[in-house]
Design an enzyme around this catalytic site. Sequence first.
Site, mmCIF file in Angstrom:
data_model
loop_
_atom_site.group_PDB
_atom_site.id
_atom_site.type_symbol
_atom_site.label_atom_id
_atom_site.label_comp_id
_atom_site.label_asym_id
_atom_site.label_seq_id
_atom_site.Cartn_x
_atom_site.Cartn_y
_atom_site.Cartn_z
ATOM 1 N N CYS A 1 44.099 38.374 0.751
ATOM 2 C CA CYS A 1 42.757 38.752 1.200
ATOM 3 C C CYS A 1 42.306 37.707 2.204
ATOM 4 O O CYS A 1 43.132 37.084 2.867
ATOM 5 C CB CYS A 1 41.807 38.869 0.010
ATOM 6 S SG CYS A 1 41.645 37.349 -0.953
ATOM 7 N N HIS B 1 31.754 36.023 4.376
ATOM 8 C CA HIS B 1 32.409 36.920 3.415
ATOM 9 C C HIS B 1 31.350 37.840 2.816
ATOM 10 O O HIS B 1 30.468 37.396 2.085
ATOM 11 C CB HIS B 1 33.091 36.101 2.319
ATOM 12 C CG HIS B 1 34.031 36.881 1.453
ATOM 13 N ND1 HIS B 1 33.589 37.764 0.502
ATOM 14 C CD2 HIS B 1 35.382 36.901 1.399
ATOM 15 C CE1 HIS B 1 34.638 38.295 -0.102
ATOM 16 N NE2 HIS B 1 35.744 37.798 0.416
#
Length: 668
Positions: A48, A590
Site C-alpha cells: 500500500c 493519506h
Amino acid sequence: MGRHTGFKTAGIDHGVEIAGKRQRYENISSELVRLSGGRNNILGIAHCATRLRLVLEDNDKADIKAIEDVDLVKGVFVAGDQLQIIFGAGLVNDVCQVLAESIHMDSMSLGDLKTKANKRMNPLQRAVKALSDVFIEIMPGILAAALLTGLSSVLGNLQIVEDNATLYGIARLINISSGAIFGFLPLCVAYSTVKRFGGRPIMGIVIGCIMLTNSLADASAAAQGTVEVTTLHIFGLPVDLIGFQGGIIVALLIGIVTAKLDIFFEKKVPEVIRLLVSPLLTTLVSSFLLFMIIGPVGRGLANGITSVLVWMTQNLGVIGYAAFSGVQQLIVITGLHHVFGAIESQLLVDTGRNFLNPLMSVAIIAQGGAVLGYLARNLKDAKAKELCIPSFISVLFGITEPALFGVNLRYRYPLIGGCIGGAIGGAVVYFTDLAALGFGTTVVPGIALADPAHNGYINYIIAHVIALAAGFLFAFLIGIGFDKKSAVQAVPVSTVEQKETVKTVEAREEAQEETAALPEEIGAFTKGDLIGIEEVNDQTFARKVLGDGIAIVPKEGAIYAPADADVEIVMDTKHALGLRTKAGNGILIHVGIDTVNLGGRYFTLHTGQGRSVKKGELLLEFDQEKIKAEGYDTTTSLIITEPAADSRLEKEADKPVQVGDRILEIVK
C-alpha cells in the site's frame, strides 16, 4: 537548484548510484525471504502507500523480531493474517518490485492479496474471522449496553434510589436504554453481517426489523409459556410466529443469506426495474427462509444444547459442572443462553435452589480473567488497554459480550484460557455445593442471590477468585504459543528503532542547501476538524512510525495542496499522495483508515506524478458518504515523512479549520 521526482545523483554517475540502490534492495529482499520462512512460505506480495504486505503459508516460520532489524524497515506486525512491513512512502514501491522479481512472483493488488490470505485459512479460521469482523463493527454499541446494564444493576439494589424520585427516574431510563440495545442486538448483528458479506447494509436492517417486530410473540415469554403463540401452515409445514429476541446465530445466518440474495438480485434484475424489484425479492425470499428454515434450525439448536448441558450437570457430577461452566460462554456467542432463564425458573420451583446461576457466573468471571491475561501480554498497546479495561468492567456486572466479541474470540487464545478457567470454577462450585436463590444477576451483583447455607457467600467469592485467576493464568500461558498466529496481534511499533530511508538521507542532504526556505508553513489540506496525529485510529500514524504530523476529520470530500510542492507519489488506489515541498520536506497525505481496501473506488484524482502544484490547488476528491457507508473512517493524515535537516514542527491546537489555514510550521 532544480527539483526532482526521483533519487538525487549528487554529482556521481547516475548508473552507478542506481546499481548501488538496486543492490541494497536486493539485499533487503534476500533477508526478508529468509526471515519470512523461505520462498516456498510466501504465497502473495502486495504493497500500500507505506507497507509491504506478505501472505505466508505459516506465520510461525517468520522471525518478526529479526525482520524489525532489516535495513530500512521501520516496523513489523501481523494484521488481517498478513505480515505487514513498514518501509514508508515511495521506498515500499521499489522494495516490493525488487522482492517480487527476486522470487519470480508478480505483485498482487490488495484485493487479490486479501483473497489469497482468506484461502490460506482453514474453514474454522475463516468462520472465526468472519464472526469477529461482524461483531467488531457493532462493538461500541455492545460496550455501551454492557456498562449501562451494570450501572442499572447497581442502582437497582440501592435503597436510596428507590426512595428518591429523581434517582429512580434516572435509574429507570438507564435500564430502558441498556435493555433496548440488547433487545435489538439481533438487528445490529443482521445489519453488520449483511455488510460484512457484501450486501447493502439497509437490507440487514430490514430483515432485523422483521425478526423483532411486535407482531410476533416475544421469544422469552414464549419459552416460559406466558404468551399464546400463533401457528401458520404453509405448504403443510407449521410456522410458529415467535420473535427472534436473543437469536444471534439466527441473525448471523439470515444476514449471510440476505447478503447473498441481495448481490444475486442486484446482478440479475434488469436495471430499469432493479430499484423496485431487487429489494422486494431479497426481503420476500429472506423472510420465507427465516421463518421456515433458519429460525426453526436455530431454535432446535438452542433446545438441543440446553438439554445436553442440563443433563450433564445433573448426571455427571463434578465433570458435568466443569463441562457446563467451561463451555457456557460459547453458548453466549450464539445468543442461545437466553433460554436458560426458563430452566432456572423451573429449578427454583422444583428444588428451591438454582445451581446454574453460580456456574454461569464463574464462567463469566473466567472470561474476564482471560481479558486481563491478554492485556498483561500487551501492556504497551494503547488499543489493547482501550478495549480490555471497559470489557473487564462489564464482566464484573455479568456482561461478557464486549469481552467475548471484542477480545477473546477475536484473538482466540484468551477464549480458550477463559473456558479452562470457567471449568475450574465450575469444579469449585460443585465441591462447595454453591447455589443461588434466584436468577438474573451474576458476578458482583450476583453475590446477593447466593444461598448463604454452607458458607455460601464466602464460597461464592472463593469460586470467583479461582476462576478469575485460572482464566488469567491459562490465557497468559497459552498466549505464548499463539503470539505469531494471532490474526490481529500487532508488534508494538513504539519500540521499533526509527531508521532512515534512502530518500530521507538524500532529501536531508539536499535540504542542507535549502534551509533558507525555512520556516515553511503548511496549510489545511481540507475543511474539517484539526486533531493531533496521536488521536488517529491507526497505530502506524498515531505512534509516528513514519514521522510526525497532524490530521483532519474532513467535512468535505476534497484534498488540496498544503504548500507549493512537487507530486512525487500517486498511489494506484488514489487514497494517498506523496509531495516534496519547496523547502525539501517530504509529505504524505493519506485519506482515511484502511481505505486502500477500496481499490480506488470513490476517489477522483486531479493531479499526477511529476506535476508541480500550488498551495490550495485541488489534488483529489472522494465521496465521503459512500466511504463511510462502507465502514471506513475518513480521518485524513498529513505526515512529514522526510523533514528538512535540523528542523522541528510547531503544530496548531485542535480546532475547526478551513482550506489553507495554518496547521503547522516547519522551523529550524
